[in-house]
Design a protein around this motif. Structure first.
Motif, short mmCIF file in Angstrom:
data_model
loop_
_atom_site.label_atom_id
_atom_site.label_comp_id
_atom_site.label_asym_id
_atom_site.label_seq_id
_atom_site.Cartn_x
_atom_site.Cartn_y
_atom_site.Cartn_z
N LEU A 210 0.86 -1.08 0.11
CA LEU A 210 0.15 -0.05 -0.44
C LEU A 210 0.52 0.99 0.07
O LEU A 210 1.82 1.48 1.04
CB LEU A 210 -1.30 0.25 1.03
CG LEU A 210 -1.99 -1.15 0.95
CD1 LEU A 210 -1.52 -2.31 1.37
CD2 LEU A 210 -3.31 -0.36 2.23
N TYR A 211 0.53 2.02 -1.00
CA TYR A 211 1.81 3.38 -0.74
C TYR A 211 0.85 4.66 -1.49
O TYR A 211 0.12 4.34 -2.62
CB TYR A 211 2.59 2.67 -3.14
CG TYR A 211 3.73 4.22 -2.82
CD1 TYR A 211 3.70 4.91 -1.90
CD2 TYR A 211 3.15 4.44 -3.95
CE1 TYR A 211 4.77 5.62 -2.08
CE2 TYR A 211 4.49 5.31 -4.73
CZ TYR A 211 5.40 6.40 -3.67
OH TYR A 211 5.78 7.14 -3.83
N HIS A 212 0.85 5.28 -0.69
CA HIS A 212 -0.40 6.61 -0.95
C HIS A 212 0.33 7.45 -0.54
O HIS A 212 0.81 7.57 0.26
CB HIS A 212 -1.18 6.27 0.33
CG HIS A 212 -1.42 6.32 1.82
ND1 HIS A 212 -2.09 7.54 2.64
CD2 HIS A 212 -0.94 5.65 2.16
CE1 HIS A 212 -1.38 7.81 3.47
NE2 HIS A 212 -0.54 6.38 3.60
N ASN A 213 -0.22 8.16 -0.89
CA ASN A 213 -0.57 9.80 -0.49
C ASN A 213 -1.94 10.67 0.16
O ASN A 213 -3.40 10.04 0.09
CB ASN A 213 0.31 11.21 -0.95
CG ASN A 213 -0.02 11.40 -2.46
OD1 ASN A 213 -1.38 10.49 -2.74
ND2 ASN A 213 0.47 12.17 -4.02
N HIS A 214 -1.98 12.14 0.26
CA HIS A 214 -2.85 12.46 0.62
C HIS A 214 -4.27 12.05 -0.21
O HIS A 214 -5.46 12.57 -0.66
CB HIS A 214 -2.76 13.62 1.32
CG HIS A 214 -2.61 15.21 0.69
ND1 HIS A 214 -1.16 15.00 0.06
CD2 HIS A 214 -3.55 16.06 -0.65
CE1 HIS A 214 -1.56 16.43 -1.10
NE2 HIS A 214 -2.11 16.22 -0.97
N THR A 215 -3.50 12.19 -1.57
CA THR A 215 -4.29 12.65 -3.25
C THR A 215 -4.32 10.62 -3.62
O THR A 215 -5.67 10.36 -4.35
CB THR A 215 -3.92 12.95 -3.89
OG1 THR A 215 -3.57 14.66 -3.32
CG2 THR A 215 -4.54 13.82 -4.88
N LEU A 216 -3.23 9.80 -3.13
CA LEU A 216 -3.88 9.37 -4.51
C LEU A 216 -3.10 7.44 -3.60
O LEU A 216 -2.26 7.85 -2.51
CB LEU A 216 -2.76 8.98 -5.69
CG LEU A 216 -2.41 9.79 -6.53
CD1 LEU A 216 -2.47 10.34 -7.93
CD2 LEU A 216 -4.67 10.16 -7.16
N GLN A 217 -4.01 6.87 -4.13
CA GLN A 217 -2.79 5.60 -2.91
C GLN A 217 -2.96 3.83 -4.51
O GLN A 217 -3.73 4.30 -5.57
CB GLN A 217 -4.01 4.77 -2.42
CG GLN A 217 -4.02 3.38 -1.62
CD GLN A 217 -4.92 3.46 -0.69
OE1 GLN A 217 -4.11 3.13 0.56
NE2 GLN A 217 -5.86 2.64 -0.62
N LEU A 218 -1.98 3.20 -4.46
CA LEU A 218 -1.36 2.24 -5.40
C LEU A 218 -1.46 0.81 -4.48
O LEU A 218 -0.80 1.52 -3.01
CB LEU A 218 -0.71 2.38 -5.81
CG LEU A 218 -0.09 3.42 -7.08
CD1 LEU A 218 1.34 3.97 -7.24
CD2 LEU A 218 -1.07 3.42 -7.73
N ILE A 219 -2.59 0.02 -4.84
CA ILE A 219 -2.21 -1.78 -4.13
C ILE A 219 -1.54 -2.21 -5.22
O ILE A 219 -2.24 -2.36 -5.95
CB ILE A 219 -3.73 -1.17 -3.71
CG1 ILE A 219 -3.84 -0.52 -2.63
CG2 ILE A 219 -3.38 -3.77 -2.86
CD1 ILE A 219 -5.21 -1.41 -2.12
#
Length: 321
Positions: free
Chosen positions: A64-73
């Motif tokens: 799980l890789y994310h910031n406040h705008t986008l997230q990738l799983i």
């Protein structure tokens, strides 16, 4: 609590005669609620930018890789591909699609009504009737050989597999094709931008040109309706519902009024590409029909043995208004 309950609405979690998981708008409503809820929880308790969790409980952890705008799983092996691609401003999962599977009702399509005649007495139920809302061919019933995840790669017809990963501040994967090609792939999130950069090289001395391909599946809510518009190098290509092919393109823009935003894709070097609707066959009370689940986008570059190549894809997710 309201978002939690909406995320648990059962319509999108089953599959049967009257819709269920095969209907994109039902899944989209659930993801919409999940992402609203997740964004609120993140404001209460911040999560790590990068973490591992076995989300689908198959014994293998996803990233799980994310910031406040986008997230990738991301599923690390074997493809290091993106399973889920969330945009919090749009409350939308761009990875929300389905692979084609061999469903039990496909036999009724293949063999026709003669093999499934209704009982001689009474009225045939919707489960027994054989009718078609759209034309369906044998090819439409062929299961997908690979998962419908984004950023899967091939060199010619051989799949690139990744066996090593390093996670200092962003997901970075190393792999290749047998002993012939070495490929590295790195994902980077900055604000509303996703960058995927590749390094491809071969130690073979004989000079030979091959094709490096990456495939994306993008869940566009307008599907094959008029609210979706495809642009390449600023030129309109029409909607998402028809196959399209293009060459030497440095920018693709996917506008979707239903989604309330657009995806802007930049490529360096320019890319040859083709797109097509990804369709599945569903059963409804009105008959069998094909439903568009996502836009499939195939990206293609020429790579040459004996030298190193760098390829960059940048995706900007823009919310209107």
């Amino acid at each position: 609590r309201a978002d939690l309950h909406e995320a648990q609405a059962n319509d999108a979690y089953w599959h049967g005669l009257f819709g269920g998981i095969y209907l994109p708008h039902l899944r989209r409503a659930v993801f919409n609620a999940i992402l609203r809820l997740e964004a609120q929880l993140d404001r209460i308790t911040a999560r790590p930018v990068l973490e591992t969790s076995d989300l689908d409980m198959d014994g293998i952890g996803e990233l799980l890789y994310h910031n406040h705008t986008l997230q990738l799983i991301i599923r690390p092996a074997p493809s290091a591909a993106v399973v889920e691609w969330d945009c919090y401003a749009l409350r939308h999962n761009l990875g929300d699609t389905l692979a084609r599977r061999d469903e039990a009702y496909y036999d009724r399509i293949r063999h026709g009504a003669a093999a499934h005649e209704a009982p001689s007495e009474g009225i045939a139920s919707a489960h027994d009737r054989i009718s078609f809302k759209t034309d369906i061919s044998a090819e439409d019933l062929t299961p997908d050989a690979t998962p419908c995840h984004s950023f899967q790669e091939w060199i010619d017809e051989s799949a690139v597999t990744y066996s090593e990963s390093s996670l200092p501040d962003a997901p970075h994967f190393s792999g290749g094709v047998a002993d012939e090609w070495a490929v590295s792939k790195r994902y980077t999130l900055v604000e509303n931008h996703l960058t995927v950069d590749y390094r491809i090289e071969s130690a073979r001395k004989r000079v030979e040109a091959q094709r490096f391909r990456s495939r994306l599946f993008l869940a566009m809510p307008s599907c094959d309706g008029p609210a979706g518009q495809f642009f390449a190098n600023g030129q309109s290509q029409g909607g998402f519902g028809s196959p399209i092919r293009g060459e030497a393109t440095w920018e693709i823009v996917l506008e979707d009024a239903v989604m309330g935003g657009k995806i802007v894709l930049h490529f360096n070097p320019p890319v040859r590409w083709q797109s097509a609707p990804h369709l599945t066959v569903s059963q409804s009370e009105a008959g069998f029909e094909k439903i568009m689940q996502a836009l499939r986008l195939d990206l293609d570059w020429s790579v040459q043995t004996g030298k190193a190549h760098t390829i960059l894809i940048q995706a900007e997710v823009v919310a209107h208004g």
